[in-house]
Write an enzyme that holds these catalytic residues in place. Structure first.
Site, mmCIF file in Angstrom:
data_model
loop_
_atom_site.group_PDB
_atom_site.id
_atom_site.type_symbol
_atom_site.label_atom_id
_atom_site.label_comp_id
_atom_site.label_asym_id
_atom_site.label_seq_id
_atom_site.Cartn_x
_atom_site.Cartn_y
_atom_site.Cartn_z
ATOM 1 N N GLU A 116 0.628 -1.249 -0.060
ATOM 2 C CA GLU A 116 -0.288 0.083 -0.183
ATOM 3 C C GLU A 116 0.933 1.340 -0.030
ATOM 4 O OE1 GLU A 116 -3.934 -1.359 2.081
ATOM 5 O OE2 GLU A 116 -2.357 -1.329 3.493
HETATM 6 C C1 ACM Z 1 -2.023 -5.497 4.394
HETATM 7 O O1 ACM Z 1 -3.185 -5.767 4.843
HETATM 8 N N1 ACM Z 1 -1.932 -4.267 3.617
HETATM 9 C C2 ACM Z 1 -1.075 -6.000 3.955
#
Ligand code: ACM
Length: 443
Positions: free
Chosen positions: A265
């Site tokens: 992310e």
């Molecule tokens: C995640 O849940 N961002 C690995």
């Protein structure tokens, strides 16, 4: 008496009841159990890999007396775990079990950054893991909301950024001694600690502690919300390299089976810079001879024999397919099945729903080798449940979300799939009831 009545979790690979019930013989701790070691376990499939043969065991019980056959200590420990579960009944039928795990990596990831969970909580979690035959405890040690691991060379990290959490709670952190203690407790239970510091995103706590990580030198506040993708390291700053070297150099001795460098992310990091920052972090782990583990977004950077953890089936997964072709090992953590911070049902107080709700049955009925279209099933080396703790603050809440769904994930990790033969789910559910772990989907 059927084999389900014995309540074994996870279910052994092969099991047959061969005779009558007898009371247990011998002493309760099983000190007098006959153990035949350095002996191949009969009945394994040809081509069974070395790691699997080492974990395999045969357990035979005749007239209340047990005999274990195994190649090594891991197999004996696995047999003793099964024996402990059988020993909770007063009597036992004659039986033969031949057992081996399908996957070498059988993990649970616990987020101690959004809310802090300390040594006592994590030992309680390890006790449950050991009973289920899980062998990797992955600790998510840093995020936007808090820094949770002492880095002696960079004391500002814990001094300035450990006393916060989601919603403004008290925070906390693990000292180096705490981490050593957890590693030692893990060794006693057959569990390796996998430390993770998440870079180059999820780093507001680090940016807050170290002004030099910010290109303009301005420190952001530590974040108390639950959005993601809000922070990034920046390359070509001297402080960034000092940070990566100090952090990963400190984690490496604790991560016997590898160190997780995050990589998920990173919505603010330009792709080329992302790859270089991840490669830099990976370099410190590789230099120490330890396997690198990373979330799926880091696929382009990983090398043969390293581990890529797949969590989000909504993303473009072509990089994962490509990494698997290069010999990168895949750990299956699909959020829709094994993110145990997802609510059991919509009307529950705890948990999130961004990946949907997850009933016990949904945590059970899936196949890690059929994770998504196009992935070579042979590339899947592990299964790992995850629990992120945005909404979870106490040990009771943590264990409530984990159990009994962690038992479902453990059975998938041992058996290979929670789908297949008719009645498989019903058998699992029956054994969960025998062990008194059953809870209705919504309280
Ligand atoms: C995640 O849940 N961002 C690995």
């Amino acid at each position: 008496m059927t084999s389900d009545d014995l309540g074994l979790l996870p279910r052994p690979w092969q099991m047959s009841i061969t005779g009558e019930q007898y009371p247990w013989q011998g002493d309760r701790d099983g000190e007098d159990v006959v153990v035949i070691k350095n002996q191949p376990v009969p009945g394994l499939l040809a081509g069974s890999p070395t790691w699997q043969r080492k974990e395999a065991y045969r357990l035979e019980i005749v007239a209340g007396r047990a005999e274990i056959t195994a190649e090594g200590e891991l197999g004996v420990a696995n047999a003793r775990r099964t024996l402990r579960q059988l020993r909770t009944s007063r009597t036992v039928p004659d039986l033969v079990i031949t057992d081996r795990p399908e996957f070498e990596w059988r993990g649970l990831s616990v987020d101690i950054a959004r809310h802090f969970f300390g040594v006592e909580d994590l030992v309680a979690v390890m006790d449950i893991m050991a009973e289920l035959g899980l062998n990797r405890l992955h600790l998510h040690l840093s995020d936007d909301q808090g820094w949770r691991i002492e880095i002696p060379a960079i004391p500002e990290l814990t001094e300035r950024s450990s006393r916060t959490s989601v919603g403004g709670g008290p925070g906390g952190f693990l000292s180096q001694e705490d981490l050593d203690f957890l590693v030692a407790q893990g060794v006693r239970r057959g569990i390796a600690i996998v430390p993770e510091v998440d870079v180059p995103g999820h780093v507001t706590a680090a940016l807050h502690a170290l002004p030099g990580l910010n290109p303009d030198g301005a420190q952001p506040d530590v974040y108390e919300g639950i959005e993601v993708g809000i922070s990034s390291l920046t390359e070509d700053l001297p402080e960034t390299e000092r940070f990566l070297e100090g952090v990963f150099g400190t984690l490496v001795p604790h991560g016997q089976e590898g160190v997780h460098i995050g990589g998920d992310e990173c919505l603010l990091t330009p792709p080329a810079e992302f790859n270089r920052l991840v490669a830099s972090a990976a370099g410190y782990v590789r230099a120490a001879g330890r396997p690198v583990i990373a979330w799926q977004e880091a696929a382009p950077v990983l090398e043969e024999g390293e581990y890529l953890q797949v969590w989000d089936e909504r993303q473009d997964l072509s990089g994962v397919v490509e990494a698997a072709r290069r010999g990168v090992r895949i750990i299956a953590s699909p959020a829709t099945r094994v993110y145990l911070d997802m609510k059991y049902a919509d009307d529950e107080r705890l948990g999130l729903t961004w990946a949907g709700t997850t009933t016990l049955r949904e945590a059970y009925e899936w196949d890690p080798r059929a994770l998504f279209e196009g992935l070579d099933p042979a590339a899947v080396h592990g299964v790992e449940a995850c629990i992120f703790t945005e909404t979870i603050e106490t040990q009771d809440e943590l264990l409530y979300m984990l159990m009994p769904r962690l038992a479902a994930v453990a059975e998938v990790a041992w058996a290979g799939t929670g789908i297949g033969t008719e009645g498989q789910w019903e058998s699992f559910e029956a054994r969960v009831r025998v062990r008194e772990l059953w809870r209705p989907p919504s309280p």
